[in-house]
Design a protein around this motif. Sequence first.
Motif, short mmCIF file in Angstrom:
data_model
loop_
_atom_site.label_atom_id
_atom_site.label_comp_id
_atom_site.label_asym_id
_atom_site.label_seq_id
_atom_site.Cartn_x
_atom_site.Cartn_y
_atom_site.Cartn_z
N ARG A 20 0.69 -1.14 0.00
CA ARG A 20 0.04 -0.03 -0.10
C ARG A 20 0.86 1.07 0.01
O ARG A 20 0.59 2.35 -0.64
CB ARG A 20 -0.97 -0.20 1.32
CG ARG A 20 -2.14 -0.99 0.83
CD ARG A 20 -3.18 -0.65 2.22
NE ARG A 20 -4.15 -1.78 2.04
CZ ARG A 20 -5.51 -1.51 2.59
NH1 ARG A 20 -5.65 -0.39 3.55
NH2 ARG A 20 -6.37 -2.57 2.27
N LEU A 21 1.85 1.15 0.80
CA LEU A 21 2.87 2.53 0.69
C LEU A 21 3.31 2.58 -0.78
O LEU A 21 3.42 3.64 -1.37
CB LEU A 21 4.18 2.20 1.51
CG LEU A 21 3.70 2.63 3.20
CD1 LEU A 21 4.69 2.00 4.06
CD2 LEU A 21 3.41 3.79 3.41
N LYS A 22 3.79 1.56 -1.23
CA LYS A 22 4.16 1.48 -2.72
C LYS A 22 3.24 2.21 -3.54
O LYS A 22 3.44 3.03 -4.59
CB LYS A 22 4.58 0.35 -3.26
CG LYS A 22 5.39 0.36 -4.62
CD LYS A 22 5.94 -1.07 -5.09
CE LYS A 22 6.32 -1.33 -6.27
NZ LYS A 22 6.87 -2.60 -6.68
N ALA A 23 1.99 1.70 -3.38
CA ALA A 23 0.82 2.33 -4.09
C ALA A 23 0.64 3.92 -3.86
O ALA A 23 0.57 4.53 -4.97
CB ALA A 23 -0.35 1.53 -3.86
N GLU A 37 3.14 8.23 -7.46
CA GLU A 37 3.05 9.44 -8.07
C GLU A 37 4.38 9.97 -8.49
O GLU A 37 4.51 10.87 -9.42
CB GLU A 37 2.14 10.52 -7.43
CG GLU A 37 2.83 10.96 -6.04
CD GLU A 37 1.74 11.79 -5.24
OE1 GLU A 37 1.95 13.08 -5.34
OE2 GLU A 37 0.51 11.23 -4.62
N ILE A 38 5.47 9.53 -7.64
CA ILE A 38 6.66 10.18 -7.83
C ILE A 38 7.47 9.60 -9.12
O ILE A 38 8.42 9.99 -9.67
CB ILE A 38 7.81 9.98 -6.74
CG1 ILE A 38 7.84 8.37 -6.42
CG2 ILE A 38 6.81 10.54 -5.29
CD1 ILE A 38 8.93 8.29 -5.37
N ALA A 39 6.68 8.55 -9.59
CA ALA A 39 7.35 7.86 -10.79
C ALA A 39 7.20 8.93 -12.14
O ALA A 39 8.01 8.81 -12.91
CB ALA A 39 6.64 6.60 -11.20
N ALA A 40 6.28 9.75 -12.08
CA ALA A 40 6.33 10.79 -13.01
C ALA A 40 7.22 11.96 -12.98
O ALA A 40 6.98 12.82 -13.99
CB ALA A 40 4.61 11.34 -12.89
N MET A 41 7.85 11.84 -11.83
CA MET A 41 8.77 12.87 -11.84
C MET A 41 10.17 12.72 -12.54
O MET A 41 10.34 11.77 -13.45
CB MET A 41 9.35 13.29 -10.29
CG MET A 41 8.10 13.59 -9.38
SD MET A 41 8.40 13.76 -7.77
CE MET A 41 9.32 15.34 -7.87
#
Length: 566
Positions: free
Chosen positions: A198-201, A205-209
């Motif tokens: 759940r933390l990973k999910a 959103e930081i993957a788009a940085m």
Amino acid sequence: MAESADIQVLGQDSGPGSGKGSGQGSGSKGSGPRRSLSFQLAVALTLALLPIGILAAVLAADGIRNAREAELVRAENQFRATARVVDDLLNVDFLVLRALLRNESGLNDGRTCNTEAANALDDAETFDSIIWADSSGRTICQSRGGTKPSAAELTRLAAESERENLIWPGGDHVFLAVREEPENGEPGLIVATASVSRLKARLGEIAAMEGSTTVWLGDKAILGTAPPGAAAPGGLLTVRRVNEPGGRGQVVAAGPLSIAPFALTTIVPAAHLAAADVLAIAAPSLMWIAALLIGWMVVRRFVVRPLQNMASGVRAYGAGDDRVRLSGRAGQTDEMQAFAETFDAMAQDMAEARQEVDAALTEQRRLTREIHHRVKNNLQIIASLISIQAREADGADVARAYASIQMRVGALSIVHRWLYEESDTQGVNFTALTHDLCASLQQLIPTAKLVEPRINTHLERLHISQDSAVPLAFLITEVIAFAARLAAAEGRGKMTIDVHVRRTERGGELQICSDAFGEDDPLAPSQTRAAARIVNGMVRQLRGRLTYDADMPCYSFEFPLKPRLG
């Protein structure tokens, strides 16, 4: 542009015939080795522009250094921006727990724990379960399901001095705890269980940085792909540049987050300088090189090349080409044109003066030949008059005296004839002169009632100067005439004389042979007869030595030849 290196200008001649000037230039006192104008110009421009070149190199190096430092700053800023996002997400969960801890202080007042926990879990999607405990870690209420901390872990979380804390037991979940001082027996600790998935999910959103990001939980990468061979970051933020095997650079920033044991690694591709940036960095160096090249090209175009062209023209003029003019070779500068026009004016004056001198020499040569021709004619007239007078002479001795005078005058006439035919480069043709003298003597000797001579000539082609022609002619005439008188005195009717003219290592050699000479030298300097005095006077005038070989018998005399010109 690669004319040679070796660029020569006026005054630096290296072609054939320039040895004298080169020797004087290279051997002059205090003169150093000479260099071409192109070389000296390159050295001068380099020294003049050297400060600009050094400044350009410093600025270029500074620009590259600033670009690299900017990459490190950009990577650090990217790390801090990503860390702020991760911290904010985690702080939201702590904020939810803090609100639950404060709002659920009445759990003992008839409200069921499951109901409150269910409502809290609905509000916070990260949590799997929640536990309320007192300040000593004793459980007051807890939700159903999910992994929960042990009593020892609750006791440890209750004893922590920090208000907010997170522990990771090493499995696939973490515990988030909020601690406050209780009032009136209310709960002082709330602990929520959050699964790693759940933390990973939540952190997705930081993957788009920008770049790539790896989130570490302890020594485990829970988000992103860790770089090959990379370990979890240590206690301080580090930013470094890494070159990949393919040659593409990367900037790696790694360090811990504010909420332990989370850590973060960000990778940003090394920035490639744009063309404008590269040009801005390289502009000073390029300007220095451009200034050096432009200055060198301008001087070669307007100075070196015209000087080379004019130097070739001057060499051609020195080689005898009077038609050479420098006006078309001087380029387009006023100074070069002024020099060329001055040279052309001088060359024109010299050409006119040379023409006048040539005309004067031609006229003088013509007059000299005319004089020789007239002297020859006058001498022939005198010889004819002497011949007429000899026919009326009384006695053989008077006839012989007239004949001797006629032979000497005839010799002078023949000499003037060949002086008239003299070549400027070769001199007087001594071979032809000797042949004519011998032919004339063979005709005149019988008229003196001496003997019938037979003169054999063996002549090589030689040339002598005007100064040597008259003495040699008198020498030949006197020796042959003296041999005829000796033969007549012996009562001979005929005689043979051999005349040899040959070339030797020291010049030319004249040899006159006749058996009428006898064993003793009848023309020795000690003799007082006229023939001996005349012959020895001619020998002294020629600064030579007359030798007599009684075995042959022959007279021999060496004489100088005229050196050939051209």
